[in-house]
Design a protein around this motif. Sequence first.
Motif, PDB file in Angstrom:
ATOM      1  N   ARG A 207       0.839  -1.204   0.000  1.00  0.00           N
ATOM      2  CA  ARG A 207       0.000   0.000   0.000  1.00  0.00           C
ATOM      3  C   ARG A 207       0.872   1.251   0.000  1.00  0.00           C
ATOM      4  O   ARG A 207       0.610   2.195  -0.755  1.00  0.00           O
ATOM      5  CB  ARG A 207      -0.935  -0.013   1.200  1.00  0.00           C
ATOM      6  CG  ARG A 207      -1.562   1.340   1.513  1.00  0.00           C
ATOM      7  CD  ARG A 207      -2.757   1.236   2.417  1.00  0.00           C
ATOM      8  NE  ARG A 207      -3.925   0.810   1.633  1.00  0.00           N
ATOM      9  CZ  ARG A 207      -5.171   0.783   2.125  1.00  0.00           C
ATOM     10  NH1 ARG A 207      -5.412   1.115   3.380  1.00  0.00           N
ATOM     11  NH2 ARG A 207      -6.182   0.409   1.359  1.00  0.00           N
ATOM     12  N   ASN A 211       1.100   4.068  -3.106  1.00  0.00           N
ATOM     13  CA  ASN A 211       0.871   5.494  -2.872  1.00  0.00           C
ATOM     14  C   ASN A 211       2.098   6.321  -3.230  1.00  0.00           C
ATOM     15  O   ASN A 211       1.975   7.429  -3.771  1.00  0.00           O
ATOM     16  CB  ASN A 211       0.466   5.721  -1.417  1.00  0.00           C
ATOM     17  CG  ASN A 211      -1.006   5.447  -1.168  1.00  0.00           C
ATOM     18  OD1 ASN A 211      -1.837   6.338  -1.247  1.00  0.00           O
ATOM     19  ND2 ASN A 211      -1.339   4.193  -0.898  1.00  0.00           N
ATOM     20  N   PRO A 232     -10.183   9.148  -1.681  1.00  0.00           N
ATOM     21  CA  PRO A 232     -10.469   8.080  -0.720  1.00  0.00           C
ATOM     22  C   PRO A 232     -10.726   8.581   0.701  1.00  0.00           C
ATOM     23  O   PRO A 232     -11.413   7.927   1.486  1.00  0.00           O
ATOM     24  CB  PRO A 232      -9.201   7.213  -0.774  1.00  0.00           C
ATOM     25  CG  PRO A 232      -8.596   7.503  -2.096  1.00  0.00           C
ATOM     26  CD  PRO A 232      -8.879   8.946  -2.346  1.00  0.00           C
ATOM     27  N   TYR A 424      -5.679  10.696  -5.401  1.00  0.00           N
ATOM     28  CA  TYR A 424      -6.178   9.409  -4.925  1.00  0.00           C
ATOM     29  C   TYR A 424      -5.096   8.742  -4.078  1.00  0.00           C
ATOM     30  O   TYR A 424      -4.252   8.007  -4.578  1.00  0.00           O
ATOM     31  CB  TYR A 424      -6.562   8.513  -6.111  1.00  0.00           C
ATOM     32  CG  TYR A 424      -7.362   7.293  -5.709  1.00  0.00           C
ATOM     33  CD1 TYR A 424      -8.753   7.324  -5.711  1.00  0.00           C
ATOM     34  CD2 TYR A 424      -6.733   6.112  -5.324  1.00  0.00           C
ATOM     35  CE1 TYR A 424      -9.488   6.211  -5.341  1.00  0.00           C
ATOM     36  CE2 TYR A 424      -7.457   4.999  -4.953  1.00  0.00           C
ATOM     37  CZ  TYR A 424      -8.835   5.046  -4.971  1.00  0.00           C
ATOM     38  OH  TYR A 424      -9.556   3.937  -4.588  1.00  0.00           O
ATOM     39  N   THR A 426      -4.583   6.450  -0.620  1.00  0.00           N
ATOM     40  CA  THR A 426      -5.191   5.623   0.425  1.00  0.00           C
ATOM     41  C   THR A 426      -4.319   5.563   1.668  1.00  0.00           C
ATOM     42  O   THR A 426      -4.712   4.954   2.658  1.00  0.00           O
ATOM     43  CB  THR A 426      -5.422   4.197  -0.095  1.00  0.00           C
ATOM     44  OG1 THR A 426      -4.175   3.663  -0.570  1.00  0.00           O
ATOM     45  CG2 THR A 426      -6.442   4.192  -1.228  1.00  0.00           C
ATOM     46  N   ASP A 440      -9.823   1.684  -0.457  1.00  0.00           N
ATOM     47  CA  ASP A 440      -9.519   1.786  -1.879  1.00  0.00           C
ATOM     48  C   ASP A 440     -10.833   1.721  -2.662  1.00  0.00           C
ATOM     49  O   ASP A 440     -11.129   0.742  -3.349  1.00  0.00           O
ATOM     50  CB  ASP A 440      -8.574   0.647  -2.270  1.00  0.00           C
ATOM     51  CG  ASP A 440      -8.103   0.716  -3.713  1.00  0.00           C
ATOM     52  OD1 ASP A 440      -8.243   1.790  -4.328  1.00  0.00           O
ATOM     53  OD2 ASP A 440      -7.598  -0.304  -4.224  1.00  0.00           O
ATOM     54  N   HIS A 444      -8.051   1.823  -7.466  1.00  0.00           N
ATOM     55  CA  HIS A 444      -6.833   2.302  -8.128  1.00  0.00           C
ATOM     56  C   HIS A 444      -5.570   1.810  -7.431  1.00  0.00           C
ATOM     57  O   HIS A 444      -4.579   1.494  -8.097  1.00  0.00           O
ATOM     58  CB  HIS A 444      -6.825   3.824  -8.195  1.00  0.00           C
ATOM     59  CG  HIS A 444      -7.907   4.405  -9.046  1.00  0.00           C
ATOM     60  ND1 HIS A 444      -8.388   3.775 -10.172  1.00  0.00           N
ATOM     61  CD2 HIS A 444      -8.607   5.578  -8.946  1.00  0.00           C
ATOM     62  CE1 HIS A 444      -9.328   4.523 -10.727  1.00  0.00           C
ATOM     63  NE2 HIS A 444      -9.479   5.620 -10.003  1.00  0.00           N
ATOM     64  N   GLU A 445      -5.599   1.760  -6.103  1.00  0.00           N
ATOM     65  CA  GLU A 445      -4.423   1.256  -5.383  1.00  0.00           C
ATOM     66  C   GLU A 445      -4.122  -0.180  -5.806  1.00  0.00           C
ATOM     67  O   GLU A 445      -2.956  -0.541  -6.053  1.00  0.00           O
ATOM     68  CB  GLU A 445      -4.655   1.318  -3.875  1.00  0.00           C
ATOM     69  CG  GLU A 445      -3.493   0.751  -3.065  1.00  0.00           C
ATOM     70  CD  GLU A 445      -3.896   0.283  -1.684  1.00  0.00           C
ATOM     71  OE1 GLU A 445      -3.549  -0.857  -1.315  1.00  0.00           O
ATOM     72  OE2 GLU A 445      -4.572   1.056  -0.966  1.00  0.00           O
ATOM     73  N   LYS A 446      -5.156  -0.986  -5.910  1.00  0.00           N
ATOM     74  CA  LYS A 446      -4.980  -2.387  -6.322  1.00  0.00           C
ATOM     75  C   LYS A 446      -4.383  -2.466  -7.713  1.00  0.00           C
ATOM     76  O   LYS A 446      -3.473  -3.260  -7.969  1.00  0.00           O
ATOM     77  CB  LYS A 446      -6.323  -3.113  -6.274  1.00  0.00           C
ATOM     78  CG  LYS A 446      -6.242  -4.580  -6.674  1.00  0.00           C
ATOM     79  CD  LYS A 446      -7.608  -5.247  -6.595  1.00  0.00           C
ATOM     80  CE  LYS A 446      -7.533  -6.719  -6.991  1.00  0.00           C
ATOM     81  NZ  LYS A 446      -8.873  -7.371  -6.914  1.00  0.00           N
TER      82      LYS A 446
END
Length: 514
Positions: A207, A211, A232, A424, A426, A440, A444-446
């Motif tokens: 994560r 970011n 988020p 964006y 998280t 999330d 988008h993080e995924k």
Amino acid sequence: MLRLIVLPVLIAVAGLTAVTAAARADDTAAAARVIERLALPITSDSEIERKERAAIKAFYEQRQGALAWTSATGLTPAAELLIGELKNAGAYGLDATAFKLPGLGSDITDDARVNADLAVTQAALLYARHARGGRILAPSEQLNSNLDRKPQLLEPQAVLDGLVAAGEPDAYLRGLHPKHPQFVKLQELYAAALPKTGGTLSASAKRLRANMEMWRWMWDDLGELHVFNNIPEFMQRVYKNGEVIRSEKIVAGMLDKQSSVFSRPLKYVVLRPAWKVPESIKVKELWPSLLRGGGYMRQYGLQLETKDGQPLDYRKIDWTKVDIRSYEVVQPPGPRSVLGHVKFSFPSQHTIFMHDTPDKWMFRSAQRTNSHGCLRVQKPMELAEIVLDYDKGWDAAKVASVSRSGPLNNEIELSKKVPIHLAYFTAWVGDDGRLQSFRDVYGHEKRVSQALDGDWAKISKGRDHLAPVQNGFDPAAVAARAPSNGFGPGGTPARRGQQKNTTLGDILSDALGF
């Protein structure tokens, strides 16, 4: 006695001259091989790789083929520093295995020197590209169309010139990463979270890495005064000279009508704004309503116009035979306005903006994904006062006077640059150093994590939100169906036992809400 002293000196000088001449001959031969190697045609399909190769060619041509990182005895001290930093790339969320590092044995041939020198140069340029977000060159195409970001790449020639000019080339490489305070804080946490004895980057570390990658896509200069919306977190912060001067809640787009991630300069503050209904809502919400009598048009004071602004009577049009996309639908300013008292316009292909809302209840939810893509802003007149004071020198009383007595749909154009950032993130590090994590919501993080892991095939890109709006239904068939959305023919309430009383907030959120 003098002859006894001078003779050994002359012999030593002669020997040194011979060694120097031999070294120069080796350097000349190696330089010729570099020029010969770089004269080969560039075959890469990647534009960035072709650009880097051209920069390398120009770099060595400027040096007349002289090698940058090797000598007749091996790698230079500067090269050793560079290689050490390349090996430490993992501490910054990069993949150290992506850099092909050279090795020179005891038998240092010209070809070995050329290979090693070029390898250091190529690895340093690749590190620079990755440090600036270049592992994902086109996020909107490779991940999701709403991610309107791009790597903040540096010119390869400038990187190479900076490296050879730097007294500490390893420090120069480290300095290529973003300078944003949040990136620095996330990187420190990420380096601390890495396993000390090998093994893989944990879910929490991934994560942080994702970011950090998204920070690599942000503008280097966010703006002296700028508005930063973190989707988020559903929060807006206004920064002036690096300090937060305002922090308020925002409402973002629904999961299937996402707020796009991009940055643009604010162009207008619009007081008592009119709302031009976007095509997606015209097609999917208003057209069905018009086929059943036009309840939405009356309920919310919507007006039909030609494309050049001439008023029309929607009741005199056969909506089974025309396409609503041929017209404009406008909600004029007033107490029922979906935009409230103020709108902030920063034009883009995404056709979204920030605005006030009459539905203040939306700010009470924890997950505020209730709009059709635009950002609804809590206490928006305070934001207007900050911006107009910065740009025009207006105090709060002046803003209130213009808002109260100025023209309707009053577009106040800004002369100074005030960037609006829809971001964006998280993961966010507070002033106390503690990490805050947010859901999330859009995935988008995924997607970023999957890309960094090389799992491109697993990425679910979703729909292209910029694709042309299709009507997707037969107008005559819609007209023949039973009334829905709480309205019957002519806009009268539908008599259904299960139909709840429709409120302004329900309809604007579910159908017209922006």
